[in-house]
Structures are given as C-alpha cells and as structure tokens.
Design a protein around this motif. Structure first.
Motif, PDB file in Angstrom:
ATOM      1  N   LEU A 264       0.844  -1.201   0.000  1.00 41.41           N
ATOM      2  CA  LEU A 264       0.000   0.000   0.000  1.00 41.41           C
ATOM      3  C   LEU A 264       0.876   1.246   0.000  1.00 41.41           C
ATOM      4  O   LEU A 264       1.881   1.300   0.715  1.00 41.41           O
ATOM      5  CB  LEU A 264      -0.866   0.030   1.260  1.00 41.41           C
ATOM      6  N   ASP A 265       0.466   2.253  -0.796  1.00 41.74           N
ATOM      7  CA  ASP A 265       1.143   3.547  -0.701  1.00 41.74           C
ATOM      8  C   ASP A 265       0.834   4.110   0.673  1.00 41.74           C
ATOM      9  O   ASP A 265      -0.321   4.173   1.092  1.00 41.74           O
ATOM     10  CB  ASP A 265       0.656   4.497  -1.789  1.00 41.74           C
ATOM     11  N   PHE A 266       1.860   4.522   1.385  1.00 37.38           N
ATOM     12  CA  PHE A 266       1.698   4.914   2.783  1.00 37.38           C
ATOM     13  C   PHE A 266       1.793   6.416   2.985  1.00 37.38           C
ATOM     14  O   PHE A 266       1.187   6.968   3.878  1.00 37.38           O
ATOM     15  CB  PHE A 266       2.756   4.186   3.618  1.00 37.38           C
ATOM     16  N   GLY A 267       2.589   7.074   2.175  1.00 41.32           N
ATOM     17  CA  GLY A 267       2.742   8.515   2.336  1.00 41.32           C
ATOM     18  C   GLY A 267       3.915   9.036   1.548  1.00 41.32           C
ATOM     19  O   GLY A 267       4.611   8.294   0.848  1.00 41.32           O
ATOM     20  N   GLU A 268       4.131  10.335   1.661  1.00 40.57           N
ATOM     21  CA  GLU A 268       5.227  10.992   0.956  1.00 40.57           C
ATOM     22  C   GLU A 268       5.670  12.200   1.763  1.00 40.57           C
ATOM     23  O   GLU A 268       4.835  12.905   2.339  1.00 40.57           O
ATOM     24  CB  GLU A 268       4.748  11.425  -0.432  1.00 40.57           C
ATOM     25  N   THR A 269       6.980  12.438   1.781  1.00 37.88           N
ATOM     26  CA  THR A 269       7.490  13.637   2.441  1.00 37.88           C
ATOM     27  C   THR A 269       7.360  14.821   1.484  1.00 37.88           C
ATOM     28  O   THR A 269       7.098  14.651   0.292  1.00 37.88           O
ATOM     29  CB  THR A 269       8.975  13.488   2.834  1.00 37.88           C
ATOM     30  N   SER A 270       7.596  15.989   2.016  1.00 35.25           N
ATOM     31  CA  SER A 270       7.665  17.175   1.162  1.00 35.25           C
ATOM     32  C   SER A 270       8.964  17.129   0.363  1.00 35.25           C
ATOM     33  O   SER A 270       9.887  16.382   0.680  1.00 35.25           O
ATOM     34  CB  SER A 270       7.608  18.432   2.033  1.00 35.25           C
ATOM     35  N   LYS A 271       9.011  17.931  -0.680  1.00 28.98           N
ATOM     36  CA  LYS A 271      10.212  18.037  -1.507  1.00 28.98           C
ATOM     37  C   LYS A 271      11.026  19.211  -0.976  1.00 28.98           C
ATOM     38  O   LYS A 271      10.541  20.334  -0.949  1.00 28.98           O
ATOM     39  CB  LYS A 271       9.820  18.232  -2.961  1.00 28.98           C
ATOM     40  N   LEU A 272      12.250  18.921  -0.554  1.00 31.45           N
ATOM     41  CA  LEU A 272      13.125  19.968  -0.036  1.00 31.45           C
ATOM     42  C   LEU A 272      14.124  20.346  -1.121  1.00 31.45           C
ATOM     43  O   LEU A 272      14.575  19.501  -1.889  1.00 31.45           O
ATOM     44  CB  LEU A 272      13.833  19.500   1.230  1.00 31.45           C
ATOM     45  N   VAL A 273      14.471  21.616  -1.186  1.00 32.14           N
ATOM     46  CA  VAL A 273      15.272  22.132  -2.291  1.00 32.14           C
ATOM     47  C   VAL A 273      16.743  22.253  -1.884  1.00 32.14           C
ATOM     48  O   VAL A 273      17.068  22.756  -0.804  1.00 32.14           O
ATOM     49  CB  VAL A 273      14.729  23.512  -2.742  1.00 32.14           C
ATOM     50  N   ASP A 274      17.606  21.782  -2.790  1.00 27.22           N
ATOM     51  CA  ASP A 274      19.060  21.953  -2.682  1.00 27.22           C
ATOM     52  C   ASP A 274      19.642  21.546  -1.337  1.00 27.22           C
ATOM     53  O   ASP A 274      20.263  22.354  -0.648  1.00 27.22           O
ATOM     54  CB  ASP A 274      19.446  23.416  -2.975  1.00 27.22           C
ATOM     55  N   THR A 275      19.490  20.269  -0.981  1.00 25.50           N
ATOM     56  CA  THR A 275      20.093  19.801   0.265  1.00 25.50           C
ATOM     57  C   THR A 275      20.497  18.328   0.178  1.00 25.50           C
ATOM     58  O   THR A 275      19.692  17.497  -0.215  1.00 25.50           O
ATOM     59  CB  THR A 275      19.171  20.025   1.481  1.00 25.50           C
ATOM     60  N   PRO A 276      21.735  18.021   0.554  1.00 17.99           N
ATOM     61  CA  PRO A 276      22.147  16.619   0.639  1.00 17.99           C
ATOM     62  C   PRO A 276      21.793  16.001   1.990  1.00 17.99           C
ATOM     63  O   PRO A 276      21.939  14.801   2.182  1.00 17.99           O
ATOM     64  CB  PRO A 276      23.664  16.697   0.451  1.00 17.99           C
ATOM     65  N   ASP A 277      21.341  16.848   2.931  1.00 21.58           N
ATOM     66  CA  ASP A 277      21.064  16.411   4.306  1.00 21.58           C
ATOM     67  C   ASP A 277      19.677  16.856   4.763  1.00 21.58           C
ATOM     68  O   ASP A 277      19.540  17.671   5.690  1.00 21.58           O
ATOM     69  CB  ASP A 277      22.117  16.980   5.265  1.00 21.58           C
ATOM     70  N   PRO A 278      18.628  16.337   4.123  1.00 23.79           N
ATOM     71  CA  PRO A 278      17.276  16.807   4.454  1.00 23.79           C
ATOM     72  C   PRO A 278      16.757  16.280   5.793  1.00 23.79           C
ATOM     73  O   PRO A 278      17.059  15.158   6.196  1.00 23.79           O
ATOM     74  CB  PRO A 278      16.429  16.238   3.309  1.00 23.79           C
TER      75      PRO A 278
END
Length: 157
Positions: free
Chosen positions: A66-80
């Motif tokens: 089952l699809d469970f969820g998704e995080t937001s898309k963070l811009v320009d970061t290798p360490d979100p």
C-alpha cells in the motif's frame, strides 16, 4: 551454597525468561516517526545539491503493498530533515515493513536515488527509537543514509 558461576547462570536464565514473557505479552506497538537523510549525492548533470523527497510503501505479506505517504520536496540539500510525522501500528510477530524510496525532484522527471526496506520489528526493538540505514544509491557506488527517529508505545494483551 551456589558458586558465582551458578548464580550468574540462574540470574541470566531469569532475565531471558522475563524478556520472553514481555515479547509475548505485547500485542501492538504504535510507531510515530520522522525521516531525515545524510550524504545524498548530486544527481543533476549541471551539479548542485539534490531536491530530495521520500515515498513510503507499507507491506504486510501476503497482502499487496500500500502507498503509505510521501514527504515534502526539499530544495538543494544533501542532508534533508523532513517535517512530516508518520504513524503506523506494528502487530507483534508480523513481517510488516516499510519501503522507503528516495527521489531527486527534477523539471522533466524525478530520479530514483535509492531504496531501503525497514522491518517494523527493527524499529520496535531499537533502543531509543533511532534507526539509520545505508542506501546504496542507484547508478553509483556512493552511499547515503536514511534516518528514522521514532517514538514507540506499546499496548499489553
């Protein structure tokens, strides 16, 4: 009179029995967690840091994923450090797991950076609720890490 080795053996057996009793008296665990990642490499041909996000799938064989969820898309970061909080119930003794797919958002199509599977039992039995998994990133020999920080509460039978 018992010698120290016999006394240690008896106390070790008592601790083992206590742990076994605790394992079988816990019915469900409520897992509340957040995600972060470290050391995600650049995937864009023009350089720059990735724009990462994670999709989560829940699996409990033999049921379909089952699809469970998704995080937001963070811009320009290798360490979100994603702000979203997720919640899942673990049933003791099951093979429930989460599949985390890490993507880099792009204008034309998003790149799958890598995936990791985390068994819910791993989260419940991890001291302190902090779990870190290495991700072998696609098309690369580079490794990144996905981190899951959880608060686990249990219900007794």
């Amino acid at each position: 009179m018992m010698g120290p080795k016999v006394g240690n053996l008896i106390s070790g057996v008592a601790v083992l029995m206590l742990l076994m009793c605790l394992k079988y008296t816990i019915a469900n665990s409520n897992i509340v967690f957040k995600l972060s990642a470290r050391n995600l490499p650049t995937y864009d041909p023009f350089g720059g840091y990735p724009d990462p996000y994670v999709t989560l799938s829940y699996e409990n064989p033999p049921n379909p994923p089952l699809d469970f969820g998704e995080t937001s898309k963070l811009v320009d970061t290798p360490d979100p450090d994603w702000p979203e909080v997720f919640n899942v119930i673990y049933t003791n003794g099951s093979s429930q797991r989460l599949v985390l797919d890490v993507y880099d958002e792009d204008v034309d199509s998003d790149d799958l950076m890598g995936s990791v599977t985390i068994y819910l039992e791993e989260i419940v039995t991890t001291f302190g609720g902090a779990l870190e998994k290495d991700i072998l990133l696609n098309n690369s020999t580079q490794m990144g890490q996905i981190r899951l920080l959880a608060n686990v509460t249990t219900d007794s039978k």
